[in-house]
Scaffold this motif. Structure first.
Motif, PDB file in Angstrom:
ATOM      1  N   GLU A 252       0.895  -1.163  -0.155  1.00 23.79           N
ATOM      2  CA  GLU A 252      -0.053   0.040   0.045  1.00 23.79           C
ATOM      3  C   GLU A 252       0.883   1.220   0.057  1.00 23.79           C
ATOM      4  N   LEU A 253       2.154   1.159   0.669  1.00 25.91           N
ATOM      5  CA  LEU A 253       2.679   2.331   0.798  1.00 25.91           C
ATOM      6  C   LEU A 253       3.520   2.708  -0.575  1.00 25.91           C
ATOM      7  N   ASN A 254       3.773   1.624  -1.359  1.00 31.57           N
ATOM      8  CA  ASN A 254       4.474   1.685  -2.534  1.00 31.57           C
ATOM      9  C   ASN A 254       3.466   2.495  -3.582  1.00 31.57           C
ATOM     10  N   LYS A 255       2.209   2.333  -3.295  1.00 27.49           N
ATOM     11  CA  LYS A 255       1.169   3.084  -4.095  1.00 27.49           C
ATOM     12  C   LYS A 255       0.898   4.603  -3.899  1.00 27.49           C
ATOM     13  N   ILE A 256       1.618   5.017  -2.776  1.00 26.45           N
ATOM     14  CA  ILE A 256       1.237   6.451  -2.489  1.00 26.45           C
ATOM     15  C   ILE A 256       2.429   7.214  -3.011  1.00 26.45           C
ATOM     16  N   GLY A 257       2.208   8.392  -3.424  1.00 26.93           N
ATOM     17  CA  GLY A 257       3.148   9.479  -3.801  1.00 26.93           C
ATOM     18  C   GLY A 257       2.231  10.839  -3.683  1.00 26.93           C
ATOM     19  N   ILE A 258       2.971  11.813  -4.266  1.00 23.31           N
ATOM     20  CA  ILE A 258       2.260  13.265  -4.220  1.00 23.31           C
ATOM     21  C   ILE A 258       0.948  13.080  -4.954  1.00 23.31           C
ATOM     22  N   HIS A 259       0.771  12.305  -6.034  1.00 27.64           N
ATOM     23  CA  HIS A 259      -0.425  12.274  -6.590  1.00 27.64           C
ATOM     24  C   HIS A 259      -1.654  11.899  -5.771  1.00 27.64           C
ATOM     25  N   SER A 260      -1.393  11.042  -4.471  1.00 25.32           N
ATOM     26  CA  SER A 260      -2.444  10.634  -3.569  1.00 25.32           C
ATOM     27  C   SER A 260      -2.920  11.921  -3.004  1.00 25.32           C
ATOM     28  N   LEU A 261      -2.080  12.807  -2.777  1.00 23.34           N
ATOM     29  CA  LEU A 261      -2.433  14.192  -2.179  1.00 23.34           C
ATOM     30  C   LEU A 261      -3.507  14.971  -3.072  1.00 23.34           C
ATOM     31  N   ARG A 262      -3.120  14.937  -4.313  1.00 20.80           N
ATOM     32  CA  ARG A 262      -3.797  15.609  -5.618  1.00 20.80           C
ATOM     33  C   ARG A 262      -5.368  14.817  -5.555  1.00 20.80           C
ATOM     34  N   HIS A 263      -5.329  13.587  -5.510  1.00 22.50           N
ATOM     35  CA  HIS A 263      -6.896  12.715  -5.585  1.00 22.50           C
ATOM     36  C   HIS A 263      -7.728  13.349  -4.300  1.00 22.50           C
ATOM     37  N   SER A 264      -6.770  13.299  -3.268  1.00 25.94           N
ATOM     38  CA  SER A 264      -7.237  13.705  -1.763  1.00 25.94           C
ATOM     39  C   SER A 264      -8.027  14.951  -1.955  1.00 25.94           C
ATOM     40  N   ILE A 265      -7.363  15.928  -2.435  1.00 25.77           N
ATOM     41  CA  ILE A 265      -7.840  17.316  -2.315  1.00 25.77           C
ATOM     42  C   ILE A 265      -9.180  17.355  -3.199  1.00 25.77           C
ATOM     43  N   ALA A 266      -9.061  16.745  -4.352  1.00 25.40           N
ATOM     44  CA  ALA A 266     -10.227  16.631  -5.298  1.00 25.40           C
ATOM     45  C   ALA A 266     -11.394  15.987  -4.490  1.00 25.40           C
ATOM     46  N   THR A 267     -11.138  15.099  -3.957  1.00 23.32           N
ATOM     47  CA  THR A 267     -12.108  14.576  -3.221  1.00 23.32           C
ATOM     48  C   THR A 267     -12.964  15.283  -2.063  1.00 23.32           C
ATOM     49  N   HIS A 268     -12.144  15.679  -1.242  1.00 17.42           N
ATOM     50  CA  HIS A 268     -12.222  16.525  -0.064  1.00 17.42           C
ATOM     51  C   HIS A 268     -13.074  17.852  -0.486  1.00 17.42           C
ATOM     52  N   LEU A 269     -12.704  18.450  -1.697  1.00 19.94           N
ATOM     53  CA  LEU A 269     -13.410  19.683  -2.202  1.00 19.94           C
ATOM     54  C   LEU A 269     -14.785  19.266  -2.520  1.00 19.94           C
ATOM     55  N   LEU A 270     -15.005  18.255  -3.292  1.00 26.07           N
ATOM     56  CA  LEU A 270     -16.455  18.052  -3.476  1.00 26.07           C
ATOM     57  C   LEU A 270     -17.164  17.508  -2.376  1.00 26.07           C
ATOM     58  N   GLU A 271     -16.489  16.738  -1.328  1.00 25.54           N
ATOM     59  CA  GLU A 271     -17.145  16.433  -0.216  1.00 25.54           C
ATOM     60  C   GLU A 271     -17.726  17.510   0.761  1.00 25.54           C
ATOM     61  N   ASN A 272     -16.945  18.671   0.369  1.00 25.15           N
ATOM     62  CA  ASN A 272     -17.311  19.881   1.180  1.00 25.15           C
ATOM     63  C   ASN A 272     -18.204  20.801   0.319  1.00 25.15           C
ATOM     64  N   GLY A 273     -18.717  20.296  -0.801  1.00 20.81           N
ATOM     65  CA  GLY A 273     -19.966  20.934  -1.458  1.00 20.81           C
ATOM     66  C   GLY A 273     -19.148  21.905  -2.770  1.00 20.81           C
TER      67      GLY A 273
END
Length: 307
Positions: A252-273
């Motif tokens: 799982e750790l090998n799959k993580i990179g800076i792109h994970s932060l980009r995916h995360s902010i996109a998801t969080h922005l949508l979650e927040n409306g």
């Protein structure tokens, strides 16, 4: 990107163009493997053009681009004998669009024949690690000054790792609360607003870097511009400091990179409306389908956000 087949190009102009484009990508800071792959993709396109007796860049029209896409759909892998994967086709075409955008930028062509074409992203499911909002808060809470600065720009601004590497001090406009991505994907420029807190923390970080004359925001241990792999390694080190990070397996750790932060902010922005079209602009996506790929919100939620 999969490893492309080697193709012989005889036209000297095309040979020089492929080399020039590779050097352009290296100057942008892309890693050598990516540059070599894109160089080989371009060589294959030029080889295909030669079979059509097209020997000048100005002879490339939208018709040829569409035909090349059809050619890739039928092309067999030299390794497996099967049709090449949809993701590989997508990578070929996106690289070609980026190359034509580069030609437009330097004035070689006046109009890109691929600028209005849309190539659907493959439906292959790729497992991604997406941080929760509480996990992001934990990352911030255990970060040192460098790590926090990386989080502020990589997560807070949703930058790709290549964009993160290329950002310069002059690209952070403190008085305007803005971060400017001068050359994003396909050489697109975009402007991203930042909060007063991020401004304050980035100012503090850069003050600690004043001794360096390097214009890059992020430097490695040798005082040179930090490269993509170092950012990813730094993020993994930061994750190892957290409680939730201890639960990740090596795979799982090998799959993580800076792109994970980009995916995360996109998801969080949508979650927040935030509306998905606004997230699309924030991330610098040309097509809204790309934005949907970058999120972990179900289709019903997406439909509600677009209403």
């Amino acid at each position: 990107m999969g490893k492309p087949s080697l193709h012989k190009v005889y036209n000297k102009t095309y040979q020089e163009e492929a080399i020039n484009y590779k050097n352009h990508l290296l100057i942008l800071g892309l890693n050598k493997v990516t540059c070599q792959t894109r160089y080989l993709y371009l060589k294959e396109f030029f080889c295909w053009l030669e079979t059509l007796q097209i020997h000048q860049l100005q002879g490339i029209t939208t018709v040829e681009i569409a035909k090349y896409y059809d050619y890739l759909l039928q092309r067999k892998s030299s390794r497996t004998g099967q049709n090449i994967k949809q993701k590989s086709i997508h990578d070929h075409m996106r690289n070609l669009q980026a190359y034509l955008g580069y030609l437009l930028e330097i004035g070689t062509i006046k109009v890109s024949p691929a600028s209005h074409l849309k190539f659907s992203y493959p439906n292959e499911k790729v497992e991604r690690i997406i941080f929760t909002q509480s996990e992001i808060q934990e990352l911030y809470s255990v970060s040192n000054e460098l790590e926090k600065a990386i989080l502020n720009i990589a997560y807070g601004c949703g930058l790709r790792v290549g964009e993160l590497s290329l950002i310069n001090k002059e690209d952070i406009r403190f008085t305007e609360n803005l971060v400017i991505v001068q050359k994003g994907k396909n050489s697109k420029r975009r402007i991203i607003p930042i909060t007063n807190q991020i401004v304050s923390e980035l100012e503090s970080y850069l003050e600690s870097q004043q001794e360096s004359k390097n214009k890059a925001v992020f430097l490695n241990s040798k005082g040179q511009r930090m490269q993509e792999w170092t950012f990813n390694s730094t993020l993994k080190t930061l994750i190892s400091k957290t409680e939730f990070g201890q639960r990740f397996s090596t795979e799982e750790l090998n799959k993580i990179g800076i792109h994970s932060l980009r995916h995360s902010i996109a998801t969080h922005l949508l979650e927040n409306g935030m509306k998905i079209e606004q997230v699309q602009t924030f991330l610098g996506h040309s097509h809204i389908e790309s934005t949907e790929i970058y999120t972990h919100i179900n289709q019903q939620q997406i439909n509600e956000l677009m209403e």
